[in-house]
Structure formats: C-alpha cells, structure tokens
Design an enzyme around this catalytic site. Sequence first.
Site, PDB file in Angstrom:
ATOM      1  N   HIS A  13       0.847  -1.194   0.000  1.00  0.00           N
ATOM      2  CA  HIS A  13       0.000   0.000   0.000  1.00  0.00           C
ATOM      3  C   HIS A  13       0.883   1.245   0.000  1.00  0.00           C
ATOM      4  O   HIS A  13       2.100   1.183   0.190  1.00  0.00           O
ATOM      5  CB  HIS A  13      -0.978  -0.003   1.191  1.00  0.00           C
ATOM      6  CG  HIS A  13      -0.450   0.485   2.489  1.00  0.00           C
ATOM      7  ND1 HIS A  13      -1.172   1.295   3.335  1.00  0.00           N
ATOM      8  CD2 HIS A  13       0.746   0.285   3.094  1.00  0.00           C
ATOM      9  CE1 HIS A  13      -0.462   1.557   4.419  1.00  0.00           C
ATOM     10  NE2 HIS A  13       0.707   0.977   4.300  1.00  0.00           N
ATOM     11  N   CYS A  32       5.451   6.690   4.452  1.00  0.00           N
ATOM     12  CA  CYS A  32       4.280   5.866   4.122  1.00  0.00           C
ATOM     13  C   CYS A  32       3.601   6.341   2.842  1.00  0.00           C
ATOM     14  O   CYS A  32       2.694   5.690   2.332  1.00  0.00           O
ATOM     15  CB  CYS A  32       3.281   5.863   5.277  1.00  0.00           C
ATOM     16  SG  CYS A  32       3.977   5.104   6.754  1.00  0.00           S
ATOM     17  N   HIS A  36       5.012   0.605  -0.233  1.00  0.00           N
ATOM     18  CA  HIS A  36       5.692  -0.329   0.670  1.00  0.00           C
ATOM     19  C   HIS A  36       4.665  -1.405   1.034  1.00  0.00           C
ATOM     20  O   HIS A  36       3.661  -1.552   0.328  1.00  0.00           O
ATOM     21  CB  HIS A  36       6.249   0.399   1.898  1.00  0.00           C
ATOM     22  CG  HIS A  36       5.201   1.006   2.780  1.00  0.00           C
ATOM     23  ND1 HIS A  36       4.468   2.120   2.421  1.00  0.00           N
ATOM     24  CD2 HIS A  36       4.723   0.643   3.994  1.00  0.00           C
ATOM     25  CE1 HIS A  36       3.618   2.433   3.380  1.00  0.00           C
ATOM     26  NE2 HIS A  36       3.749   1.535   4.346  1.00  0.00           N
ATOM     27  N   HIS A  38       3.228  -4.653   4.199  1.00  0.00           N
ATOM     28  CA  HIS A  38       3.249  -5.193   5.552  1.00  0.00           C
ATOM     29  C   HIS A  38       2.728  -6.632   5.577  1.00  0.00           C
ATOM     30  O   HIS A  38       1.958  -7.044   4.709  1.00  0.00           O
ATOM     31  CB  HIS A  38       2.348  -4.357   6.481  1.00  0.00           C
ATOM     32  CG  HIS A  38       2.746  -2.919   6.608  1.00  0.00           C
ATOM     33  ND1 HIS A  38       3.886  -2.521   7.246  1.00  0.00           N
ATOM     34  CD2 HIS A  38       2.157  -1.771   6.170  1.00  0.00           C
ATOM     35  CE1 HIS A  38       3.975  -1.195   7.204  1.00  0.00           C
ATOM     36  NE2 HIS A  38       2.950  -0.723   6.552  1.00  0.00           N
ATOM     37  N   ASP A  74      -5.368 -10.125   0.467  1.00  0.00           N
ATOM     38  CA  ASP A  74      -4.097 -10.847   0.618  1.00  0.00           C
ATOM     39  C   ASP A  74      -3.329 -10.893  -0.703  1.00  0.00           C
ATOM     40  O   ASP A  74      -3.879 -11.201  -1.755  1.00  0.00           O
ATOM     41  CB  ASP A  74      -4.361 -12.273   1.101  1.00  0.00           C
ATOM     42  CG  ASP A  74      -3.055 -12.971   1.481  1.00  0.00           C
ATOM     43  OD1 ASP A  74      -2.114 -12.283   1.934  1.00  0.00           O
ATOM     44  OD2 ASP A  74      -2.986 -14.197   1.311  1.00  0.00           O
ATOM     45  N   HIS A  75      -2.031 -10.584  -0.613  1.00  0.00           N
ATOM     46  CA  HIS A  75      -1.183 -10.564  -1.800  1.00  0.00           C
ATOM     47  C   HIS A  75      -1.774  -9.633  -2.871  1.00  0.00           C
ATOM     48  O   HIS A  75      -1.829  -9.974  -4.052  1.00  0.00           O
ATOM     49  CB  HIS A  75      -0.937 -11.987  -2.334  1.00  0.00           C
ATOM     50  CG  HIS A  75       0.122 -12.708  -1.543  1.00  0.00           C
ATOM     51  ND1 HIS A  75      -0.124 -13.231  -0.313  1.00  0.00           N
ATOM     52  CD2 HIS A  75       1.435 -12.948  -1.805  1.00  0.00           C
ATOM     53  CE1 HIS A  75       0.993 -13.783   0.166  1.00  0.00           C
ATOM     54  NE2 HIS A  75       1.953 -13.634  -0.714  1.00  0.00           N
ATOM     55  N   GLU A 119      -0.437  -3.437  11.958  1.00  0.00           N
ATOM     56  CA  GLU A 119       0.322  -3.164  10.735  1.00  0.00           C
ATOM     57  C   GLU A 119       1.771  -3.602  10.894  1.00  0.00           C
ATOM     58  O   GLU A 119       2.371  -4.176   9.980  1.00  0.00           O
ATOM     59  CB  GLU A 119       0.252  -1.655  10.465  1.00  0.00           C
ATOM     60  CG  GLU A 119       0.421  -1.258   9.030  1.00  0.00           C
ATOM     61  CD  GLU A 119       0.392   0.254   8.866  1.00  0.00           C
ATOM     62  OE1 GLU A 119      -0.423   0.739   8.075  1.00  0.00           O
ATOM     63  OE2 GLU A 119       1.176   0.969   9.535  1.00  0.00           O
TER      64      GLU A 119
END
Lengths: 134, 134, 134, 134, 134, 134
Positions: A13, A32, A36, A38, A74-75, A119
């Site tokens: 994100h 941010c 990047h 998490h 996810d992913h 996060e």
Amino acid sequence: MELTKILRFSAAHRLTSAMLSSEESDRLYGPCARDHGHNYALQATVRGTVDADGMVMDQVVLERAMQAVVDLVDHRDLTRDVPALSGVISTGENLAATFYRMIDRMLPPGRLVRVAVVETENNRFEYEARREAP
Amino acid sequence: MELTKILRFSAAHRLTSAMLSSEESDRLYGPCARDHGHNYALQATVRGTVDADGMVMDQVVLERAMQAVVDLVDHRDLTRDVPALSGVISTGENLAATFYRMIDRMLPPGRLVRVAVVETENNRFEYEARREAP
Amino acid sequence: MELTKILRFSAAHRLTSAMLSSEESDRLYGPCARDHGHNYALQATVRGTVDADGMVMDQVVLERAMQAVVDLVDHRDLTRDVPALSGVISTGENLAATFYRMIDRMLPPGRLVRVAVVETENNRFEYEARREAP
Amino acid sequence: MELTKILRFSAAHRLTSAMLSSEESDRLYGPCARDHGHNYALQATVRGTVDADGMVMDQVVLERAMQAVVDLVDHRDLTRDVPALSGVISTGENLAATFYRMIDRMLPPGRLVRVAVVETENNRFEYEARREAP
Amino acid sequence: MELTKILRFSAAHRLTSAMLSSEESDRLYGPCARDHGHNYALQATVRGTVDADGMVMDQVVLERAMQAVVDLVDHRDLTRDVPALSGVISTGENLAATFYRMIDRMLPPGRLVRVAVVETENNRFEYEARREAP
Amino acid sequence: MELTKILRFSAAHRLTSAMLSSEESDRLYGPCARDHGHNYALQATVRGTVDADGMVMDQVVLERAMQAVVDLVDHRDLTRDVPALSGVISTGENLAATFYRMIDRMLPPGRLVRVAVVETENNRFEYEARREAP
C-alpha cells in the site's frame, strides 16, 4: 464472553489520495506515502453468551467472514487493486473501520464488537462501534 | 490500574459431550472433536488503586491463585483427567469462565476483572464478569 | 542457499512405551508421561543453488510435503491415533527424525538438510542427516 | 563467537521478470506475482574471536552496514523503486544473497558469515558464503 | 540430533572495565556504558544419538545445569553482584562464553555444543566450542 | 477509533523506597528488591474520530511524545538515574501512571486514553485515566 480470532495477510500500500499532490502526500504521510507493504494481522472480536455447546459463536462462522475479507486483500496492493477499498486511503484506521463494516455485514447482527488491524509490531488500530456513536 | 499476569500450560483435550454422539461431535466441533492439545496461555487481570508500595496487588498473591489452576490442568487431558472440569466441554469459552470462577474465589473480593485463555496464536477467549450480567 | 518453511499443528501426546510400566514412565518422563498436548511448529530446511527464477526450490513443493505430514498429525493424539507414529515414543527427538524421513521421501533427493520440531517456547529438537552419520 | 543483529523494514514487491509474460509469472510465482508486501527482518551474523573489550565486533559497525541496506529498501517497492535491486527478482533467496554482498563489502573482510531474510513468520531465507562454493 | 532448551532471566548490567575511565567506557560502549538491563534468554544446545527412550539427553539434566546458571544471575546486577562474573565485562559475547563453560562443566563431557544469549529482540550472541579452536 | 503505538527500552531498576530497610524491601518485593533489569515495552493509546486524511492522530505526534519518555529512561537505572522518577518506586504500576501523565501533557487534551507498561512476557500494567476517577 468474547472470542477473538486472528488472521494474517500480506499486502502492499501507499498513503495518498486523489486530492493530494505527491509533495503534499510526502509531507503528510512521510515514508508511508511511498509504495511499501506489511504482514498485517486482522483481529475480530465477537461477544455473546455461551451456548450449551460451550461456544459464543461457531468459530467457523467468524473465520469464514474474516477469510472473505482476507481473500480480497491478501497478496494485493491495497491502493490500486482492491475494488472494496477504492477511494479509501489505506491507513490502519480506515482499514480497521472498513473491515469492521464488511465483517459485521456477514455476521448475525449485534455480535461483532471490535476489529483491530496490526500493521507492524509497533502499531495497532482498533475500531469498536460502541465508541463511535455520535 | 490494572495488572495482568500470564502463565502457560500444556494440555490435551477434545470437544464433545455426554449428550452428543461421535458423529454429532464431529459435525459440531470439526477437527476439535478429535483428541489434540495446545500450549495454552492463561491471563488474569486485577484492578484497583495503587498502594503506597506502588502495587495494585502483590503479584505473588495473583500468581499463587493462577498457579493453583495451572497445577490442576498442566500436562493433563482436560476432557478426562481434571475433576474440576468434569462435565465441562473444554472450549476456550468454558475454560475462561471456569478459570475465572476458580481464581476469583482465591482472591480478595472484587479484584479480578478479567480472565483470558489463549489457545493458539489465532484465537483468544475472554471472560469479564461485568459484561455477563443478567 | 537455504530455505526454511514453518507450519504449525496442534496435537495431544504422552510419553510412554509398551516396554514400560506406568510407574516407569512416570519416573522416566515426569509430567510428560501424562496425556497432554502442544501447539507444535514444524520447520523444514532445503538447500541448493538459486535458479534463474530466483528460487532454491518452489515453495509449493516444500509446503506440500510438509502439509502431508501435518495432515497426519494435526488435531490428533500422536500416541494413539497416528498409524505413521505407531511404536514411536513421541518425544520431540523421535518426531523430528520421523518427520525428516517422511518429508525427505517426498522431495527430490539430497535437498532436505534439516527438520526441527518446536514443542514449546522453551524447547526445540533438530535433526540434520549429515550429523547422524555412523 | 558469532554475533547476529536483526533490523526490520517494510517493503512492497512482486515476483516477475522481464523474461516472463504476466501469465507465466502467475503460473510460476502464484499469488506472489501480484503486488503485495511484507514486514521483513534482516539478520546478519559476523564471526571472530572476542577482543579485550569483550566484543567480536563493535555492534555499531555492523548496525551501520545493515542500516545502509535498510535505508535503500525500507518503505519502498523492491520491484520498481530500488536501483540496487534493478534486474533482481525479489525472491527471499535473491534478497538474502544481494544483501549479503552489500553488507560484506562494508565490513572488514572475512567477518560476515551469514545473512538471513525473514519474509513472514512462515518462511526464512539464509545465505552463507561458505556453503555456496563452486 | 540436537536438543535446545531456553530459559529466561532478568538482569541489570553496564559495560565497563577496571582498565577504562568513565569517558573511555562511554566512547567504546555508548549507552551500554550506563546502568541498564534486559530480559535475557539463555539457549543451550546438546547433541548426541537418540536412546531407546527417544531422548538425546534427559531434559531435566540439561535444565538443571542451565537453572544453576540462571539462579546466579536472575534478578541480579551482572556488573556488581555476581561473583562468577567478577572481572568479566558483561557483553553478550562474554556472557555466552562464560555460561558455556559453566553449563559444560555440569554436563557429561562432549554433549554441549552451543550456548546462545539473546539480549534483546535485535541481537544474539552464540558460542560454539568447535568454532573457537586455535 | 483507537491507535496504539509501541516503543521499547532497556532499563535497570530495583524496588525499594527511602522508608524501607533493606530487609523490609526484600520481604515486600522479593527478588525485585535486588538490582535487575528488563526490556520494557511502552504502549500508548489515543482515541478520536478519523479525519479526512484517514488518521485519528498523526503518528509522528504520538511517537514524539512517547520517544521523549523513552529518551529519559532507555539504558538508564530507573531507581537512581532518572530525575523524572525521583521518589517513585519503579513498579510497573508507578511507571505506567507516571508515563501516562508525561505523555498526556505532551498531547492535545483528552486524546490519550491508556498507557501500558510490559515488563516481561509474563506481566503487564495498564493505566486508564477514566478508571481512576475518585
């Protein structure tokens, strides 16, 4: 009694919005504002009385609702690739509130009390409907 | 001020009850109807004002009460070998409520506010007396 | 290059053997001679050169082999219900060696170097074929 | 004596290469061919004898070399935004090998023995120069 | 087969030596030259063949040796209050080497292969006798 | 919405007070009356509505306030070297309450709701202003 389940997902994100220039995003969100990602933890808590089978809610029911959310994110890149987050700045706060509404809609009414998004090991965002009342 | 202490124990269990056939247990509890086990964490929280010694409660007092519970269940089969859990389906919910009552009885009245049982890194059961009112 | 994958399972067990009386088991294995259980972590490590796709081994291949083991033991009693462990005293040492052989058989020869079983946050058992030579 | 330091960073990435079509990437890397991200841990291990000050290496020296790597990748997209990774498919294997070379160049020769990259709580990639000999 | 056990202790320390002025300590050890403390983990690894009881070593034997060390240092100031560490600068390196020798002396010869001291979640010190040979 | 941030520090301390003899401290606080130390976690939680930028509070603002506290105590002896804790018995309870007041003073009024101090993996101290009313 409260039951909390925890599922994990990995997503990219960046924090920005259509209303902000690149420089404004940098100033507001710092690093941010750059792409990047998490390993997130999604925690959902339901409340109720314990039934004769010893359960506040069938864990499969809660897990299925949470998994439906995880399947969307996810992913994925939360900023670009998730229609359900379109127009949502993917701060932990907005993720927690959005995921709360998505999970709440899939559960029997009045059961979900709290959703938290972790996060990193250094921050945590928690939405509890009861606290948000006007 | 709240103080939470955490103790750990390892126990076997399966989810079933005298009222359920083996098939009904399987349908209701899924893989948890089979003998398996966990490294559990037991978390107990007491509340109060801080005394002149800087303590809300002597940690030894709280630990002793929790240890008495752990001594009954550690390295045991919760379904078959623990008299204090006889007739109790050993769901996380029932363990949290039962352990709450056991610990509460050993502490000065009104001090214990919450007991949580962590079964795996993916679920957590929390009993808080104040929330359970009729 | 080494790649290590980690899968988790929850199982019951007790340490005893057909050759030991109940008293001998108690003396030898202490509280572990009683039925109890754990959240286990299974760690498998493969070694090799990195291919043009940037991988030492397709993670799916390794995960599938490990999952086949987990499917046999997860939510089971290792002492009574797992044919593959019949006659095996389910110490961490024996689990690590047995799981090594099972996973090794499912992978291309010479790739698996090490299997570790983590029983609790306080102990860990590691089998590495190279160290076991006669 | 070995000293291992651990630093953490959050980055986005996807697995693909200039030589692969989008369909080939999907087939080869599965969900990892999509943009996603992780909280990574970078672990670097140095070896040597302990000096009169009780240290195998000044931790500040090791940390500075590792931090130089983290500064390049933290809150970045490893696939698009990191010149040092240009042309490198950002698998854990390639990251570990690349980071090894970058850190090794910044330390006195012969001191770095191992670099590991932890991508999630379920996988770990470890590069040790001694093992990679021709 | 290798068995690793992990015990934890909490201790104060500062890095300095009789040969260093206060300024020299500050320059050499930075903030670690000041009194501070840690929740340490002590990890000891033994190796051997697995016996007919399924064990590489009775865990009680290993734990007793490690506990003897922990009893000397737990809830102590390593710099001032532990005779066994008198004259030892309490770096992680020196602690690992010293604890190795203490535990090794209490075990059957040739069984202990490695002792690690984890000072924080960001560093780890590991002593392995075989690597220290002249 | 609640945001919790977590920072870590390493400090020495012992539990005692000017009003207690050494024997009384030992009796009251047990091993904690001796010099020892911990890797502490400091957790601070703020509450509010989420603004148009998706944030309940700029994380930098919260982090700066917490860091100011950490700068006073990290790599220090809480009993002897921290003027802000002079006369404060450094129990987890007193640390949580003191840190709450220090952080609260640095934030916009009414935003901080809770501060927790985690001393070890086995205990946790939590101060919430709302619960402390007379």
